[in-house]
Design a protein around this motif. Structure first.
Motif, short mmCIF file in Angstrom:
data_model
loop_
_atom_site.label_atom_id
_atom_site.label_comp_id
_atom_site.label_asym_id
_atom_site.label_seq_id
_atom_site.Cartn_x
_atom_site.Cartn_y
_atom_site.Cartn_z
N LYS A 17 45.98 43.88 45.73
CA LYS A 17 47.39 44.40 45.36
C LYS A 17 48.36 43.28 45.91
O LYS A 17 49.42 43.25 44.93
N HIS A 18 47.98 42.74 46.70
CA HIS A 18 48.90 41.41 46.97
C HIS A 18 49.17 40.28 45.94
O HIS A 18 50.10 39.67 45.59
N PHE A 19 47.79 40.16 45.43
CA PHE A 19 47.76 39.30 44.32
C PHE A 19 48.50 39.69 42.93
O PHE A 19 49.36 39.02 42.48
N SER A 20 48.59 41.19 42.79
CA SER A 20 49.20 41.72 41.87
C SER A 20 50.81 41.63 42.04
O SER A 20 51.59 41.21 41.24
N GLU A 21 51.20 41.83 43.07
CA GLU A 21 52.78 41.61 43.56
C GLU A 21 53.12 40.36 43.32
O GLU A 21 54.30 40.08 43.19
N ARG A 22 52.27 39.45 43.76
CA ARG A 22 52.97 37.89 43.34
C ARG A 22 52.79 37.45 42.02
O ARG A 22 52.96 36.35 41.80
N VAL B 58 32.22 38.25 29.57
CA VAL B 58 33.17 39.42 29.68
C VAL B 58 33.45 39.48 31.36
O VAL B 58 32.83 39.04 32.18
N TYR B 59 34.58 39.74 31.35
CA TYR B 59 35.69 39.67 32.77
C TYR B 59 36.23 40.99 32.85
O TYR B 59 36.84 41.49 31.67
N GLU B 60 36.28 41.39 34.03
CA GLU B 60 36.95 42.68 34.35
C GLU B 60 38.13 42.35 35.18
O GLU B 60 38.02 41.51 36.29
N LYS B 61 39.17 42.96 34.78
CA LYS B 61 40.40 42.70 35.77
C LYS B 61 40.35 43.47 37.20
O LYS B 61 39.93 44.40 36.87
N THR B 62 40.83 42.64 38.17
CA THR B 62 40.43 43.22 39.56
C THR B 62 42.29 43.46 40.04
O THR B 62 42.36 44.22 40.94
N ALA B 63 43.02 42.65 39.42
CA ALA B 63 44.46 42.73 39.81
C ALA B 63 45.08 42.10 38.79
O ALA B 63 44.97 41.30 38.02
N GLY B 64 46.58 42.62 38.82
CA GLY B 64 47.60 42.17 37.88
C GLY B 64 47.80 42.97 36.71
O GLY B 64 47.03 43.89 36.42
N LYS B 65 48.50 42.24 35.68
CA LYS B 65 48.75 42.77 34.39
C LYS B 65 47.63 42.23 33.27
O LYS B 65 47.14 41.22 33.50
N GLY B 66 47.75 43.14 32.52
CA GLY B 66 46.75 42.72 31.21
C GLY B 66 45.75 43.75 31.03
O GLY B 66 45.62 44.73 31.55
N PRO B 67 44.81 43.59 29.94
CA PRO B 67 43.79 44.38 29.55
C PRO B 67 42.69 44.73 30.80
O PRO B 67 42.43 43.69 31.51
N ALA B 68 42.11 45.71 31.07
CA ALA B 68 41.18 45.75 31.87
C ALA B 68 39.88 45.00 31.95
O ALA B 68 39.12 44.70 32.73
N ILE B 69 39.55 45.04 30.63
CA ILE B 69 38.45 44.19 30.30
C ILE B 69 38.42 43.12 29.18
O ILE B 69 39.27 43.47 28.26
N ILE B 70 38.14 41.91 29.47
CA ILE B 70 38.24 41.04 28.25
C ILE B 70 36.70 40.55 28.11
O ILE B 70 35.86 40.14 29.04
#
Ligand code: ZN
Length: 94
Positions: free
Chosen positions: A60-65, A77-89
């Motif tokens: 969450k800290h990541f996302s807020e920054r 293949v990458y899964e988002k754990t924080a921030g904006k953007g698609p859940a899976i790339i």
């Protein structure tokens, strides 16, 4: 490659009206709906911030920054754990 956002507008589809995202080249044809296979409508808006998943405080800290963090699931293949953007790339690679 840019990420395009699509919406299935096929009546009766289980994902009718839902948005999904697709990583593709600009020259690629429009992506079909992953549920029904009918051509989906490409949206012009930026990808929406996804999913109400609970994040850890650190994430969450990541996302807020303003950072977006991805975790590598496998080759390309990458899964988002924080921030904006698609859940899976997923990137088929070169
Ligand atoms: Zn569909």
């Amino acid at each position: 490659m840019p990420i395009y956002e699509y919406r299935c507008e096929q009546p009766g589809c289980g994902r009718h009206g839902e948005r999904f995202e697709k990583l593709q080249r600009m020259a690629d044809p429009d992506a079909p709906c992953p549920a029904c296979g009918h051509p989906a409508v490409r949206l012009l808006s930026a990808p929406s911030v996804a999913m109400g998943q609970a994040h850890t405080l650190k994430e969450k800290h990541f996302s807020e920054r303003g950072f977006t963090q991805y975790k590598r699931l496998g080759k390309g293949v990458y899964e988002k754990t924080a921030g904006k953007g698609p859940a899976i790339i997923s990137d088929p690679g070169d």
